[in-house]
Write a protein that holds these residues in place. Structure first.
Motif, short mmCIF file in Angstrom:
data_model
loop_
_atom_site.label_atom_id
_atom_site.label_comp_id
_atom_site.label_asym_id
_atom_site.label_seq_id
_atom_site.Cartn_x
_atom_site.Cartn_y
_atom_site.Cartn_z
N GLN A 1 -20.56 -10.02 -29.84
CA GLN A 1 -21.13 -9.14 -30.87
C GLN A 1 -20.93 -9.73 -32.25
O GLN A 1 -21.82 -9.65 -33.12
CB GLN A 1 -20.46 -7.76 -30.78
CG GLN A 1 -21.12 -6.70 -31.67
CD GLN A 1 -22.57 -6.43 -31.26
OE1 GLN A 1 -22.85 -6.18 -30.10
NE2 GLN A 1 -23.50 -6.49 -32.22
N GLN A 2 -19.78 -10.35 -32.48
CA GLN A 2 -19.52 -10.99 -33.77
C GLN A 2 -20.48 -12.16 -34.00
O GLN A 2 -20.98 -12.36 -35.13
CB GLN A 2 -18.07 -11.48 -33.83
CG GLN A 2 -17.05 -10.34 -33.95
CD GLN A 2 -15.63 -10.84 -33.85
OE1 GLN A 2 -15.39 -11.97 -33.40
NE2 GLN A 2 -14.67 -10.01 -34.26
N ARG A 3 -20.76 -12.93 -32.96
CA ARG A 3 -21.71 -14.04 -33.08
C ARG A 3 -23.11 -13.50 -33.41
O ARG A 3 -23.81 -14.07 -34.23
CB ARG A 3 -21.78 -14.83 -31.77
CG ARG A 3 -20.56 -15.71 -31.51
CD ARG A 3 -20.76 -16.49 -30.22
NE ARG A 3 -21.90 -17.38 -30.32
CZ ARG A 3 -22.58 -17.87 -29.27
NH1 ARG A 3 -22.23 -17.49 -28.04
NH2 ARG A 3 -23.59 -18.69 -29.46
N LEU A 4 -23.42 -12.38 -32.69
CA LEU A 4 -24.73 -11.80 -32.93
C LEU A 4 -24.85 -11.27 -34.37
O LEU A 4 -25.88 -11.50 -35.04
CB LEU A 4 -24.98 -10.66 -31.92
CG LEU A 4 -26.35 -9.98 -31.99
CD1 LEU A 4 -27.47 -10.96 -31.64
CD2 LEU A 4 -26.39 -8.78 -31.05
N ASP A 5 -23.80 -10.61 -34.82
CA ASP A 5 -23.84 -10.02 -36.16
C ASP A 5 -23.75 -11.08 -37.27
O ASP A 5 -24.22 -10.84 -38.40
CB ASP A 5 -22.68 -9.03 -36.33
CG ASP A 5 -22.81 -7.82 -35.41
OD1 ASP A 5 -23.93 -7.58 -34.93
OD2 ASP A 5 -21.78 -7.16 -35.15
N SER B 1 -30.54 -14.07 -24.79
CA SER B 1 -29.50 -14.32 -23.79
C SER B 1 -28.18 -13.66 -24.20
O SER B 1 -27.48 -13.04 -23.37
CB SER B 1 -29.30 -15.83 -23.62
OG SER B 1 -28.24 -16.10 -22.72
N LEU B 2 -27.88 -13.76 -25.49
CA LEU B 2 -26.63 -13.18 -25.99
C LEU B 2 -26.67 -11.66 -25.88
O LEU B 2 -25.68 -11.02 -25.50
CB LEU B 2 -26.42 -13.61 -27.44
CG LEU B 2 -25.08 -13.22 -28.09
CD1 LEU B 2 -23.90 -13.80 -27.30
CD2 LEU B 2 -25.02 -13.72 -29.54
N GLN B 3 -27.81 -11.08 -26.18
CA GLN B 3 -27.96 -9.62 -26.10
C GLN B 3 -27.82 -9.14 -24.65
O GLN B 3 -27.21 -8.11 -24.38
CB GLN B 3 -29.29 -9.20 -26.70
CG GLN B 3 -29.35 -9.33 -28.22
CD GLN B 3 -30.75 -9.12 -28.77
OE1 GLN B 3 -31.74 -9.28 -28.04
NE2 GLN B 3 -30.85 -8.79 -30.06
N ARG B 4 -28.45 -9.90 -23.74
CA ARG B 4 -28.33 -9.53 -22.31
C ARG B 4 -26.87 -9.60 -21.85
O ARG B 4 -26.40 -8.76 -21.10
CB ARG B 4 -29.20 -10.46 -21.46
CG ARG B 4 -30.68 -10.12 -21.47
CD ARG B 4 -31.39 -10.72 -20.27
NE ARG B 4 -31.19 -12.16 -20.18
CZ ARG B 4 -32.01 -13.08 -20.73
NH1 ARG B 4 -33.07 -12.67 -21.43
NH2 ARG B 4 -31.76 -14.36 -20.61
N GLU B 5 -26.19 -10.62 -22.35
CA GLU B 5 -24.77 -10.77 -21.96
C GLU B 5 -23.94 -9.62 -22.50
O GLU B 5 -23.06 -9.11 -21.80
CB GLU B 5 -24.22 -12.11 -22.48
CG GLU B 5 -22.77 -12.33 -22.03
CD GLU B 5 -22.27 -13.72 -22.37
OE1 GLU B 5 -21.04 -13.85 -22.59
OE2 GLU B 5 -23.07 -14.68 -22.40
N ILE B 6 -24.24 -9.19 -23.72
CA ILE B 6 -23.50 -8.06 -24.31
C ILE B 6 -23.73 -6.80 -23.49
O ILE B 6 -22.79 -6.03 -23.21
CB ILE B 6 -23.91 -7.86 -25.78
CG1 ILE B 6 -23.39 -9.02 -26.63
CG2 ILE B 6 -23.38 -6.53 -26.31
CD1 ILE B 6 -23.89 -9.00 -28.07
N VAL B 7 -25.00 -6.59 -23.09
CA VAL B 7 -25.31 -5.43 -22.26
C VAL B 7 -24.59 -5.52 -20.91
O VAL B 7 -24.03 -4.55 -20.41
CB VAL B 7 -26.83 -5.32 -22.05
CG1 VAL B 7 -27.14 -4.24 -21.01
CG2 VAL B 7 -27.53 -5.01 -23.36
N SER B 8 -24.61 -6.72 -20.33
CA SER B 8 -23.97 -6.93 -19.03
C SER B 8 -22.46 -6.71 -19.13
O SER B 8 -21.84 -6.10 -18.26
CB SER B 8 -24.27 -8.35 -18.53
OG SER B 8 -23.58 -8.61 -17.33
N LEU B 9 -21.89 -7.21 -20.25
CA LEU B 9 -20.44 -7.05 -20.45
C LEU B 9 -20.07 -5.58 -20.64
O LEU B 9 -19.02 -5.12 -20.18
CB LEU B 9 -19.97 -7.87 -21.64
CG LEU B 9 -19.94 -9.40 -21.44
CD1 LEU B 9 -19.65 -10.12 -22.75
CD2 LEU B 9 -18.88 -9.77 -20.38
N ALA B 10 -20.95 -4.84 -21.32
CA ALA B 10 -20.70 -3.41 -21.53
C ALA B 10 -20.68 -2.67 -20.19
O ALA B 10 -19.84 -1.79 -19.95
CB ALA B 10 -21.75 -2.82 -22.45
#
Length: 247
Positions: free
Chosen positions: A83-87, A99-108
């Protein structure tokens, strides 16, 4: 065998003391506290086994909870970094952003699943801890009952031991005044006849086997010398003649 009538009477005193000692020893072996302690000890062993099993289960749950919480923490830390990388805007490629957003969703989702596992383990651990507390209380209660029963048994045994010692001493004194050959015969018969080697002849009945003598036996004993050691024809115990023998 011959023995003075007074010595034969003393043999009855020895027999009475031996019977008393048998009764005391039986009473000592049969104290109700023995069975009570045995039952409590059995219960205590079972409860302690259950307690150890519950302690082991609680420890296993603790390790499982720690592991699950660590897994949650790792996923949370990774999601935080993503999330920090994304922000931060450091990722500019649309593909990488997706890809990063999908990973954040998957991690959530992964974090949510892991947190459910933590809650399930915590609930199981709480249930085990409640059972552990109950078993600990029950063990303590049975231990207290066992200690009480043991104290009561020890006190009763101590009292009986003192009486046994007193009767034994009296028995030694009385037996010491009985002629050795008569006492030896008595001891032999007592061993053979279930603890009774001499019995009073009362109203023509042997108090050892409780059988009334027939007229022939009565006449033979009546004719015997006063210092003759006579025996019961039925049980072979020494018969002690007194004024109440009915001769």
């Amino acid at each position: 065998m011959n023995a003075a009538p007074a010595d034969q009477i003393r043999l009855l005193d020895v027999q009475g003391l031996d019977v008393r000692l048998q009764q005391l020893e039986h009473k000592r072996r049969s104290l109700p506290e023995h069975a009570e302690i045995e039952s409590l000890t059995k219960d205590l062993t079972q409860l302690r086994d259950l307690l150890v099993a519950a302690q082991t289960e609680e420890s296993d749950c603790g390790r499982e909870q720690t592991k699950a919480e660590q897994d949650v923490d790792q996923v949370r830390q990774r999601a935080t970094r993503d999330q920090q990388r994304l922000d931060s805007g450091a990722v500019s490629s649309p593909k990488d952003l997706e890809s990063l957003q999908r990973e954040i969703v998957s991690l959530a989702k992964r974090q949510g699943d892991l947190e459910e596992i933590v809650l399930e383990v915590m609930e199981r651990r709480e249930s085990v801890q409640e059972r552990l507390a109950e078993l600990t209380e029950r063990v303590s209660a049975v231990e207290a009952k066992t200690a009480d029963a043991t104290a009561r048994r020890d006190a009763a045994e101590s009292e009986l031991d003192a009486e046994i010692a007193s009767v034994t001493k009296e028995r030694e004194l009385v037996a010491g005044s009985v002629p050795a050959d008569l006492l030896k015969l008595y001891e032999k018969l007592r061993e053979q006849q279930g603890g009774v080697g001499a019995a009073r002849l009362y109203q023509r009945k042997c108090e050892g086997c409780h059988i009334e003598l027939n007229i022939t036996e009565v006449n033979e004993i009546r004719a015997a010398a006063r210092d003759a050691v006579v025996r019961c024809e039925n049980c072979r115990r020494i018969l002690i003649r007194t004024s109440e023998s009915g001769l």
